[in-house]
Design a protein around this motif. Structure first.
Motif, PDB file in Angstrom:
ATOM      1  N   GLY A   1       0.818  -1.209   0.000  1.00 40.25           N
ATOM      2  CA  GLY A   1       0.000   0.000   0.000  1.00 40.25           C
ATOM      3  C   GLY A   1       0.850   1.256   0.000  1.00 40.25           C
ATOM      4  O   GLY A   1       0.518   2.248  -0.673  1.00 40.25           O
ATOM      5  N   THR A   2       1.966   1.224   0.734  1.00 39.90           N
ATOM      6  CA  THR A   2       2.856   2.385   0.780  1.00 39.90           C
ATOM      7  C   THR A   2       3.438   2.688  -0.591  1.00 39.90           C
ATOM      8  O   THR A   2       3.396   3.833  -1.059  1.00 39.90           O
ATOM      9  CB  THR A   2       3.992   2.145   1.791  1.00 39.90           C
ATOM     10  N   PHE A   3       4.002   1.686  -1.242  1.00 36.26           N
ATOM     11  CA  PHE A   3       4.642   1.926  -2.539  1.00 36.26           C
ATOM     12  C   PHE A   3       3.618   2.240  -3.628  1.00 36.26           C
ATOM     13  O   PHE A   3       3.889   3.058  -4.529  1.00 36.26           O
ATOM     14  CB  PHE A   3       5.506   0.737  -2.941  1.00 36.26           C
ATOM     15  N   ALA A   4       2.445   1.615  -3.577  1.00 41.38           N
ATOM     16  CA  ALA A   4       1.407   1.928  -4.562  1.00 41.38           C
ATOM     17  C   ALA A   4       0.936   3.370  -4.391  1.00 41.38           C
ATOM     18  O   ALA A   4       0.810   4.125  -5.370  1.00 41.38           O
ATOM     19  CB  ALA A   4       0.240   0.963  -4.423  1.00 41.38           C
ATOM     20  N   GLY A   5       0.668   3.767  -3.146  1.00 38.33           N
ATOM     21  CA  GLY A   5       0.236   5.139  -2.888  1.00 38.33           C
ATOM     22  C   GLY A   5       1.293   6.151  -3.262  1.00 38.33           C
ATOM     23  O   GLY A   5       0.997   7.211  -3.836  1.00 38.33           O
ATOM     24  N   LEU A   6       2.553   5.827  -2.958  1.00 42.42           N
ATOM     25  CA  LEU A   6       3.653   6.733  -3.283  1.00 42.42           C
ATOM     26  C   LEU A   6       3.784   6.903  -4.796  1.00 42.42           C
ATOM     27  O   LEU A   6       4.003   8.018  -5.281  1.00 42.42           O
ATOM     28  CB  LEU A   6       4.955   6.187  -2.692  1.00 42.42           C
ATOM     29  N   ALA A   7       3.618   5.813  -5.537  1.00 47.05           N
ATOM     30  CA  ALA A   7       3.707   5.895  -7.002  1.00 47.05           C
ATOM     31  C   ALA A   7       2.624   6.811  -7.562  1.00 47.05           C
ATOM     32  O   ALA A   7       2.877   7.616  -8.471  1.00 47.05           O
ATOM     33  CB  ALA A   7       3.589   4.495  -7.613  1.00 47.05           C
ATOM     34  N   VAL A   8       1.407   6.712  -7.029  1.00 43.00           N
ATOM     35  CA  VAL A   8       0.307   7.549  -7.506  1.00 43.00           C
ATOM     36  C   VAL A   8       0.573   9.019  -7.196  1.00 43.00           C
ATOM     37  O   VAL A   8       0.439   9.894  -8.060  1.00 43.00           O
ATOM     38  CB  VAL A   8      -1.025   7.095  -6.870  1.00 43.00           C
TER      39      VAL A   8
ATOM     40  N   LEU B   1       3.475   9.564   2.868  1.00 36.88           N
ATOM     41  CA  LEU B   1       3.872   8.285   2.285  1.00 36.88           C
ATOM     42  C   LEU B   1       5.380   8.077   2.288  1.00 36.88           C
ATOM     43  O   LEU B   1       5.856   6.948   2.426  1.00 36.88           O
ATOM     44  CB  LEU B   1       3.331   8.179   0.859  1.00 36.88           C
ATOM     45  N   ALA B   2       6.151   9.167   2.139  1.00 35.87           N
ATOM     46  CA  ALA B   2       7.606   9.020   2.101  1.00 35.87           C
ATOM     47  C   ALA B   2       8.136   8.435   3.395  1.00 35.87           C
ATOM     48  O   ALA B   2       8.989   7.541   3.397  1.00 35.87           O
ATOM     49  CB  ALA B   2       8.257  10.373   1.814  1.00 35.87           C
ATOM     50  N   SER B   3       7.642   8.914   4.521  1.00 34.90           N
ATOM     51  CA  SER B   3       8.149   8.433   5.807  1.00 34.90           C
ATOM     52  C   SER B   3       7.586   7.067   6.164  1.00 34.90           C
ATOM     53  O   SER B   3       8.129   6.364   7.021  1.00 34.90           O
ATOM     54  CB  SER B   3       7.792   9.425   6.919  1.00 34.90           C
TER      55      SER B   3
ATOM     56  N   SER C   1       7.985   8.083  -9.687  1.00 33.39           N
ATOM     57  CA  SER C   1       6.865   7.144  -9.666  1.00 33.39           C
ATOM     58  C   SER C   1       7.277   5.796 -10.253  1.00 33.39           C
ATOM     59  O   SER C   1       6.892   4.733  -9.746  1.00 33.39           O
ATOM     60  CB  SER C   1       5.685   7.727 -10.448  1.00 33.39           C
ATOM     61  N   GLY C   2       8.077   5.835 -11.311  1.00 29.94           N
ATOM     62  CA  GLY C   2       8.573   4.587 -11.896  1.00 29.94           C
ATOM     63  C   GLY C   2       9.416   3.792 -10.920  1.00 29.94           C
ATOM     64  O   GLY C   2       9.307   2.558 -10.841  1.00 29.94           O
ATOM     65  N   LEU C   3      10.245   4.485 -10.147  1.00 30.50           N
ATOM     66  CA  LEU C   3      11.062   3.805  -9.137  1.00 30.50           C
ATOM     67  C   LEU C   3      10.184   3.186  -8.052  1.00 30.50           C
ATOM     68  O   LEU C   3      10.442   2.070  -7.580  1.00 30.50           O
ATOM     69  CB  LEU C   3      12.045   4.794  -8.512  1.00 30.50           C
ATOM     70  N   SER C   4       9.147   3.901  -7.646  1.00 26.32           N
ATOM     71  CA  SER C   4       8.241   3.359  -6.636  1.00 26.32           C
ATOM     72  C   SER C   4       7.497   2.136  -7.150  1.00 26.32           C
ATOM     73  O   SER C   4       7.286   1.159  -6.427  1.00 26.32           O
ATOM     74  CB  SER C   4       7.256   4.440  -6.188  1.00 26.32           C
ATOM     75  N   LEU C   5       7.100   2.164  -8.419  1.00 25.33           N
ATOM     76  CA  LEU C   5       6.453   0.993  -9.020  1.00 25.33           C
ATOM     77  C   LEU C   5       7.413  -0.194  -9.088  1.00 25.33           C
ATOM     78  O   LEU C   5       6.999  -1.343  -8.905  1.00 25.33           O
ATOM     79  CB  LEU C   5       5.941   1.343 -10.418  1.00 25.33           C
ATOM     80  N   ALA C   6       8.695   0.092  -9.346  1.00 21.56           N
ATOM     81  CA  ALA C   6       9.693  -0.985  -9.353  1.00 21.56           C
ATOM     82  C   ALA C   6       9.816  -1.599  -7.959  1.00 21.56           C
ATOM     83  O   ALA C   6       9.901  -2.830  -7.807  1.00 21.56           O
ATOM     84  CB  ALA C   6      11.044  -0.440  -9.814  1.00 21.56           C
ATOM     85  N   ALA C   7       9.808  -0.752  -6.930  1.00 20.64           N
ATOM     86  CA  ALA C   7       9.849  -1.268  -5.557  1.00 20.64           C
ATOM     87  C   ALA C   7       8.604  -2.098  -5.256  1.00 20.64           C
ATOM     88  O   ALA C   7       8.682  -3.152  -4.606  1.00 20.64           O
ATOM     89  CB  ALA C   7       9.963  -0.105  -4.575  1.00 20.64           C
ATOM     90  N   LEU C   8       7.447  -1.623  -5.735  1.00 21.05           N
ATOM     91  CA  LEU C   8       6.204  -2.375  -5.543  1.00 21.05           C
ATOM     92  C   LEU C   8       6.298  -3.746  -6.200  1.00 21.05           C
ATOM     93  O   LEU C   8       5.869  -4.758  -5.622  1.00 21.05           O
ATOM     94  CB  LEU C   8       5.032  -1.584  -6.127  1.00 21.05           C
TER      95      LEU C   8
END
Length: 395
Positions: A271-278, A303-305, A362-369
Motif C-alpha cells: 500500500g505504501t509503494f502503490a500510494g507513493l507511485a500515484v 507516504l515518504a516516511s 513514480s517509476g522507481l516506486s512501481l519498481a519497488a512495488l
C-alpha cells in the motif's frame, strides 16, 4: 510498562541526535568554506564523507560488535559519535573536519540498528511496527526541527557551535541510556550466521526495495523546494512553511505506517509503494496550482516516511534468528537510495526536467512495488515471532 516507555524515549532522543548530524552541515557550507579556505563544492564533500562512512563503516562496525552486550555497544557508539562531532567543532583544517565527519558517521548505521533491535525487545511482538515507527520519528523530528535549529545556531554563533552542541547532546544521551537501558547478555548469533542471513534472497530483495523506495523519495524531495519556488511560484517563506508541512506529514505517516505494519506487513508495504507511485505521478500536474501543490506535499510527506517502519519491520520478520547485520545493511540501503535519487534528480534537472521528476520517481516506486511480490509472501501478515533466536539478537 514505565521502564519500557523510558527506554523507547531514550532511544528516540538518541536517534534524534544522530539524525540531526547527517544533514546539518549542508546549511553551513558557505561558512565552513570561507573559514577553512576551501570552495563550497569541496566543503560539500563533508556530506559525501559522512554518507560513505555510513554505507561502508556501518556494516563493518556492526560485524565487529555483533557478539558484544547491546547496552555497552549502544553507549560506546554514542561516545564515538560525540568524539567525531567534537573533532568537527575543533577542526582547524578541512582535512580534520572530514576526519571528524567520518568518525561520527561510523556510529550512524550501527547505532540505529541497535536502537531498532532494542526497541523490539522492549515491546510485545504485535506492537513492533509501532515501536519502530516511534524510533524512526526521531529522524523525522531531526529533519523537521533539529537541522533548521542547528543551521540557525550556526549562522548566529559560528558553524562550529552546532557540532559542539551535538557532541554535548550525544554525551547526555549516552548517560541517559546508561541510566535506563536494562543489561542484556551478548547475542548468541555468530558472524557467519549474520553473513549467511544477509545473503538470503528475501533479505536481499528487501534491501533492493529499500534502495528503490528511497531513490523514488529522494529524486523529488531533493529538488522539491526549487520546484515549489520556480514552478508553483511560492515565496521562500512559503516554501519553508511547506517543508514544515512535509515534515509534519512525515511524522504522522511514519506512526500510521507502523501501526499498519503490525496488522499486515505485506499490505502495509504494498500500500505504501502503490500510494507513493500515484502521488509522485500527480506531482508534475499539482505543481501548476498552489492548492493542489500543498495537498501533494502533504501526501508526499505522509507516504515518504511510511517506508521506514514498514521496511524495517519486514526486515526483522524475514531475517529470522540473525537480523543484526541485515538491519544494518538495510540502514545503509536507505543512504544508497537517497544518493542515487539525488543523482538521478540532478541529471534530470540539468536537462530541464525539474517539473517532471515525479514521473521518474513514480517509476522507481512501481519498481519497488514489483519487488514486494517476490520478497513478501501474500500471507506475511502475522507479527514477527519472538522465538529464542530473535530474543537473543534483540538482547
Amino acid at each position: 510498562m514505565g521502564r519500557g516507555i523510558a527506554v523507547l524515549a531514550a532511544l528516540t532522543v538518541s536517534v534524534f541526535v544522530v539524525g540531526t548530524s547527517e544533514y546539518l552541515i549542508s546549511g553551513l557550507l558557505p561558512q565552513v568554506a570561507a573559514d577553512l579556505g576551501v570552495t563550497v563544492a569541496a566543503a560539500g564533500q563533508a556530506v559525501t564523507g559522512y554518507a560513505l562512512g555510513v554505507v561502508i563503516g556501518g556494516p563493518l562496525v556492526t560485524v565487529l560488535t555483533v557478539r558484544l552486550p547491546r547496552k555497552g555497544v549502544a553507549i560506546g557508539l554514542l561516545l564515538l559519535f560525540a568524539a567525531g562531532n567534537a573533532i568537527c567543532a575543533a577542526a582547524g583544517s578541512y582535512e580534520l573536519l572530514l576526519a571528524g565527519r567520518v568518525v561520527a558517521s561510523l556510529s550512524h548505521a550501527a547505532f540505529l540498528t541497535i536502537a531498532l533491535l532494542l526497541t523490539t525487545r522492549t515491546v510485545p511482538a504485535e506492537r513492533a511496527g509501532t515501536a519502530i515507527a516511534a524510533i524512526a520519528s526521531g529522524f523525522a523530528v531531526a529533519t523537521l526541527l533539529g537541522v533548521p535549529v542547528g543551521v540557525l545556531l550556526g549562522e548566529r554563533a559560528g558553524w562550529r557551535v552546532p557540532f559542539a552542541v551535538l557532541a554535548a547532546l550525544a554525551l547526555a544521551a549516552a548517560l541517559l541510556l546508561a541510566a535506563v537501558l536494562p543489561r542484556y547478555d551478548a547475542p548468541d548469533a555468530r558472524v557467519r550466521d549474520e553473513l549467511r542471513t544477509v545473503t538470503r534472497r528475501p533479505v536481499l530483495l528487501i534491501i533492493a526495495m529499500t534502495s528503490l523506495g528511497m531513490a523514488a523519495v529522494s529524486t523529488v524531495f531533493t529538488y522539491l523546494a526549487t520546484a515549489l519556488g520556480e514552478i508553483t511560484g511560492f515565496t521562500p517563506t512559503a516554501v519553508s512553511v511547506l517543508l514544515l508541512v512535509y515534515g509534519g506529514g512525515s511524522l504522522a505517516g511514519g506512526l500510521i505506517a507502523g501501526r499498519a505494519a503490525d496488522r499486515s506487513a505485506a499490505a502495509a508495504v504494498r500500500g505504501t509503494f502503490a500510494g507513493l507511485a500515484v502521488v509522485l505521478a500527480l506531482v508534475p500536474a499539482a505543481l501548476g496550482w498552489r492548492l493542489p501543490a500543498v495537498a501533494a506535499v502533504l501526501a508526499f510527506g505522509l507516504l515518504a516516511s511510511a517506508t521506514t517502519p514498514v521496511l524495517q519491520s519486514l526486515m526483522l520478520r524475514r531475517a529470522g534468528g540473525a537480523p543484526t547485520l541485515a538491519v544494518s545493511v538495510n540502514v545503509c540501503a536507505f543512504n544508497i537510495g537517497i544518493a542515487a535519487g539525488s543523482a538521478l534528480g540532478g541529471g534530470l534537472v540539468a536537462s530541464g526536467g525539474l517539473r517532471w521528476l515525479g514521473f521518474a520517481a513514480s517509476g522507481l516506486s512501481l519498481a519497488a512495488l514489483a519487488v514486494t511480490f517476490a520478497a513478501v509472501p501474500r500471507r506475511a501478515t502475522a507479527p514477527a515471532p519472538r522465538g529464542d533466536g530473535v530474543r537473543a539478537l534483540q538482547s
